[in-house]
Design an enzyme around this catalytic site. Structure first.
Site, short mmCIF file in Angstrom:
data_model
loop_
_atom_site.label_atom_id
_atom_site.label_comp_id
_atom_site.label_asym_id
_atom_site.label_seq_id
_atom_site.Cartn_x
_atom_site.Cartn_y
_atom_site.Cartn_z
N TRP A 174 -4.15 0.14 3.94
CA TRP A 174 -3.58 1.14 4.85
C TRP A 174 -3.35 0.53 6.23
O TRP A 174 -4.10 -0.33 6.67
CB TRP A 174 -4.53 2.34 4.95
CG TRP A 174 -3.93 3.54 5.60
CD1 TRP A 174 -3.13 4.47 5.01
CD2 TRP A 174 -4.06 3.93 6.97
NE1 TRP A 174 -2.76 5.43 5.92
CE2 TRP A 174 -3.32 5.13 7.14
CE3 TRP A 174 -4.72 3.40 8.07
CZ2 TRP A 174 -3.23 5.80 8.35
CZ3 TRP A 174 -4.64 4.06 9.29
CH2 TRP A 174 -3.90 5.25 9.42
N GLN B 33 3.72 7.87 1.83
CA GLN B 33 3.10 7.07 2.88
C GLN B 33 3.05 5.62 2.39
O GLN B 33 2.49 5.33 1.32
CB GLN B 33 1.68 7.60 3.14
CG GLN B 33 1.66 9.02 3.67
CD GLN B 33 1.98 9.07 5.15
OE1 GLN B 33 1.12 8.81 5.98
NE2 GLN B 33 3.21 9.40 5.49
N GLU C 189 -6.74 18.43 5.33
CA GLU C 189 -5.52 17.62 5.33
C GLU C 189 -4.58 18.19 4.28
O GLU C 189 -5.00 18.85 3.32
CB GLU C 189 -5.85 16.16 4.98
CG GLU C 189 -6.77 15.48 5.97
CD GLU C 189 -6.92 13.98 5.68
OE1 GLU C 189 -6.75 13.18 6.61
OE2 GLU C 189 -7.24 13.62 4.55
N ASP D 265 -0.22 9.22 0.44
CA ASP D 265 0.23 10.58 0.12
C ASP D 265 1.71 10.71 -0.29
O ASP D 265 2.58 10.09 0.34
CB ASP D 265 0.09 11.51 1.33
CG ASP D 265 -1.17 11.30 2.11
OD1 ASP D 265 -2.02 10.51 1.71
OD2 ASP D 265 -1.29 11.93 3.17
N TRP E 273 3.40 9.97 9.54
CA TRP E 273 2.45 10.47 8.56
C TRP E 273 3.03 11.60 7.73
O TRP E 273 4.23 11.87 7.76
CB TRP E 273 1.16 10.89 9.29
CG TRP E 273 0.36 9.68 9.74
CD1 TRP E 273 0.63 8.36 9.52
CD2 TRP E 273 -0.85 9.70 10.50
NE1 TRP E 273 -0.33 7.56 10.08
CE2 TRP E 273 -1.25 8.36 10.68
CE3 TRP E 273 -1.64 10.72 11.04
CZ2 TRP E 273 -2.40 8.02 11.39
CZ3 TRP E 273 -2.79 10.38 11.73
CH2 TRP E 273 -3.17 9.04 11.90
N ASP F 13 0.01 17.32 8.97
CA ASP F 13 0.53 17.56 7.63
C ASP F 13 1.18 18.93 7.45
O ASP F 13 0.69 19.79 6.69
CB ASP F 13 -0.57 17.34 6.56
CG ASP F 13 -1.31 16.03 6.76
OD1 ASP F 13 -0.71 15.10 7.33
OD2 ASP F 13 -2.49 15.95 6.36
N ASP G 275 -11.01 16.32 4.02
CA ASP G 275 -11.24 15.01 4.62
C ASP G 275 -12.68 14.56 4.40
O ASP G 275 -12.94 13.37 4.25
CB ASP G 275 -10.95 15.13 6.13
CG ASP G 275 -10.70 13.79 6.77
OD1 ASP G 275 -10.63 12.79 6.04
OD2 ASP G 275 -10.57 13.74 8.00
N TRP H 49 0.81 -1.22 0.00
CA TRP H 49 0.00 0.00 0.00
C TRP H 49 0.85 1.27 0.00
O TRP H 49 1.86 1.35 0.70
CB TRP H 49 -0.86 0.01 1.26
CG TRP H 49 -1.54 1.32 1.51
CD1 TRP H 49 -1.02 2.40 2.15
CD2 TRP H 49 -2.86 1.69 1.11
NE1 TRP H 49 -1.93 3.43 2.17
CE2 TRP H 49 -3.07 3.02 1.55
CE3 TRP H 49 -3.89 1.03 0.43
CZ2 TRP H 49 -4.27 3.70 1.33
CZ3 TRP H 49 -5.08 1.71 0.21
CH2 TRP H 49 -5.26 3.02 0.66
N1 DQQ Z 1 -2.74 10.66 5.09
C1 DQQ Z 1 -1.79 10.71 6.18
C2 DQQ Z 1 -2.18 11.89 7.00
C3 DQQ Z 1 -2.95 12.72 6.03
C4 DQQ Z 1 -3.71 11.71 5.26
C5 DQQ Z 1 -1.85 9.40 6.91
C6 DQQ Z 1 -4.23 12.21 3.95
O1 DQQ Z 1 -1.07 12.57 7.51
O2 DQQ Z 1 -3.76 13.66 6.67
O3 DQQ Z 1 -1.53 8.33 6.05
O4 DQQ Z 1 -4.48 11.14 3.07
#
Ligand code: DQQ
Length: 646
Positions: A162, A154, A316, A138, A197, A262, A349, A135
């Protein structure tokens, strides 16, 4: 330069084609094709309305799609009793404080498709960035450092879903061919135990790098942490050190522990400090907090916010950057002054889309104001009207451009992802500039390096596509393409037509099946012979009562696959077309991803499609014109695309 629709040449001639074209069939569909089921999670009411909408489509592409009742009466609408329930929250992220990460079709329906390995293998892309397996989401800390483009992302190294996220890492010389490196940062501290993250990189004046990222702590509190390369002289930046004084920021009073994440790339303040912004929310108002720092270790929270928009929910992956009013180059994040406008982007979000707005930044107050409050962040323009989320830009000092990366998620099921062994990819990196002609939107365009993959150009000049017809563009293969095209609508027809109230909406108006006087027309990509499966990407032109034209750019996934356990949304939006411009589109087809750009990048749509038949040598490309009143003339350049090293 291109002529406007109203300037379209009268003398459109049909060139001799190396093929013949057939009118679109009007008859009934062959029996045996299944009615597609809209598989997104929606309420029963939505299912009813979707059914009605689908059922009322004119039988465009009939003969190949589902059987559609001509005169639907509502008694034909199935009762919702016994319908599958809206999916229970299967999310792996929400309770941890981040977005839903997966597409969940309706549960309980017998809608799982028997995907073969051949079909799943075909879905893996050839020139889009993705890790070898498992997986990703971001993009993080993109930067050009000592001769290499670095992309962190990520990454869940243990599964194609995830989970406990670390920072994956890859490097490239050209943003297209990649070398995968070891994981840059693991979940090895209390302050990032639940996940390393999203974060951003900043290049310091001495050329060294710092990174700020969000850690989800052992108690799932979102904090900001500092990291830097262990050896700044290593151009590959293999080893990273986490600052022993982490976390450097915790949620301030009034901000929920799970709404603080973020951090952006830092930019310079007029006082010579560094400034960052971090997304959050207060009740339903999306906000962007502002902090100043001199050393990335201690921070001062500014009184005001960079910006806030009521009703937009958690922001985000906020991004903030300057764009030049006149110049074609990108700008370093710290550039400010009269020749500059500033973009704020936030990933919502609540609806998982990336919205941006152009405005004015007051560096003394640390405050940004949109040029047009009716098109504010979260309620106005989107980077992309398809699947496109958690994007991040960086200033590429190597080529003086601003480059945009974005996470493109899967829209099939987790079960399929597990079978495939991978999930998600990055969109092709795009350059961003202000649209100098409109001054009210940005222009996104695939980085020039992608052109190096082009091979075997086929040119189709002035192809006349009659109303209601389909033209096969016979290519040896059509799973990896770069298509660049211009379209002209018949000028006399446009002049003759009476205007009407314009209320077109790509998603609500039946997609490519809905016929209007001046559209839809465009391409059907990933099309199976006979259109048993196909994905139309098209323009729809509407003439208003005032005689003005409005143009919409859409991508219709409703017939993209015979499988019912994939998303089949219809995407799109309006696209500005100025006087003197032809209608232009570019489409990058790369197996299960189709990235489409209208008017040189004013409006963009990224689709994920999972055909079952239109794959390998059975994937074809067609021009189509489903307008009732006009022929269109198309000039098309199509390149096969080589595979990149990814
Ligand atoms: N993905 C991260 C966060 C962010 C989110 C976690 C956005 O930091 O806000 O995997 O897809």
């Amino acid at each position: 330069m291109m002529a406007s629709l109203s300037d379209v040449e009268n003398s459109i001639t049909t060139s001799t084609l190396p093929y013949s074209y057939a009118p679109l069939p009007n008859g009934e569909q062959p029996a045996g094709n299944d009615r597609p089921v809209h598989s997104s999670r929606k309420t029963a009411l939505f299912l009813v309305s979707v059914f009605l909408a689908v059922a009322s489509l004119v039988a465009l592409f009939a003969g190949n799609g589902p059987v559609l009742p001509k005169n639907l009466n509502t008694s034909a609408v199935p009762s919702t009793a016994g319908m599958p329930e809206k999916v229970a929250p299967l999310s792996r992220g929400v309770e941890k404080g981040v977005s839903e990460k997966s597409f969940h079709p309706l549960l309980g329906a017998d809608n799982s498709f028997p995907w073969s390995n051949n079909m799943l293998d075909w879905q893996r892309t050839a020139f889009h960035f993705q890790p070898k397996k498992n997986w990703m989401n971001d993009p993080n800390g993109p930067v050009f450092y000592n001769g290499w483009y670095h992309l962190f992302y990520q990454y869940h190294p243990d599964a194609p879903v995830w989970g406990k996220i670390v920072w994956g890492h890859a490097v490239s010389k050209d943003l297209i061919n990649w070398r995968h490196l070891p994981i840059a940062m693991e979940t090895d501290e209390w302050y990032d135990e639940q996940g390393v993250w999203t974060g951003s990189a900043t290049i310091l004046p001495n050329g060294e790098l710092v990174v700020l990222y969000t850690g989800s702590t052992n108690e799932s509190v979102q904090v900001q942490n500092l990291a830097y390369p262990a050896d700044p002289s290593d151009p590959l930046l293999i080893k990273w050190v986490k600052y022993p004084g982490n976390p450097v920021l915790v949620p301030p009073p009034g901000i929920d522990n799970k709404d603080f994440r973020d951090p952006t790339t830092a930019w310079k303040t007029p006082e010579g400090k560094w400034r960052i912004t971090i997304g959050s929310k207060i009740n339903k108002t999306g906000i962007s907090l502002v902090y100043d720092t001199e050393d990335f270790k201690t921070f001062e929270l500014l009184d005001g916010l960079l910006h806030a928009v009521p009703g937009t929910g958690m922001w985000e992956c906020v991004d903030f950057y300057p764009i030049s009013k006149q110049g074609e180059n990108g700008l370093d994040t710290s550039v400010d002054g009269p020749g500059v406008k500033h973009v704020v982007k936030a990933s919502m979000d609540d609806d998982r889309n990336d919205y941006y707005a152009i405005g004015t930044y007051d560096a003394y107050k640390g405050k940004w104001t949109p040029d047009n409050p009716t098109l504010d962040v979260g309620i106005g323009l989107r980077y992309d009207y398809g699947i496109y989320y958690a994007s991040k830009t960086f200033y590429d000092q190597n080529k003086q451009r601003r480059v945009l990366w974005s996470w493109i998620k899967e829209t099939d099921t987790e079960a399929s992802d597990i079978k495939k062994g991978w999930a998600s990819l990055m969109g092709v990196p795009r350059t961003i500039v202000l649209d100098k002609k409109t001054q009210s939107n940005i222009i996104q365009w695939p980085v020039e390096e992608i052109n190096l993959l082009r091979t075997n150009l086929t040119v189709f000049k002035n192809v006349v596509v009659e109303s209601g017809s389909l033209v096969p563009l016979n290519l040896p293969s059509a799973s990896q393409l770069d298509i660049v095209a211009e379209f002209e609508v018949d000028k006399k027809t446009v002049e003759r037509l009476n205007g009407a109230d314009i209320a077109y909406d790509c998603a609500k108006n039946g997609g490519a099946a809905q016929r209007g006087a001046l559209g839809p027309f465009g391409f059907s990509v990933l099309a199976h012979e006979g259109l048993a499966e196909h994905t139309p990407v098209y323009f729809y032109v509407a003439k208003g009562v005032d005689g003005n034209l409005q143009t919409f750019f859409c991508a219709d996934q409703s017939r993209s696959s015979n499988a019912n356990d994939v998303d089949k949304s219809i995407y799109g939006s309006i696209v500005p077309v100025l006087k003197g411009e032809k209608l232009a589109m570019r489409i990058l087809v790369d197996h299960s991803i189709v990235e489409s750009f209208a008017q040189e990048g004013r409006t963009c749509i990224t689709s994920r499609v999972y055909p079952t038949k239109a794959i390998n040598n059975n994937a074809q490309l067609f021009l189509f014109n489903n307008a009732t009143a006009t022929k269109v003339t198309a000039s098309v350049n199509v390149w096969q695309m080589n595979s990149a090293h990814v």
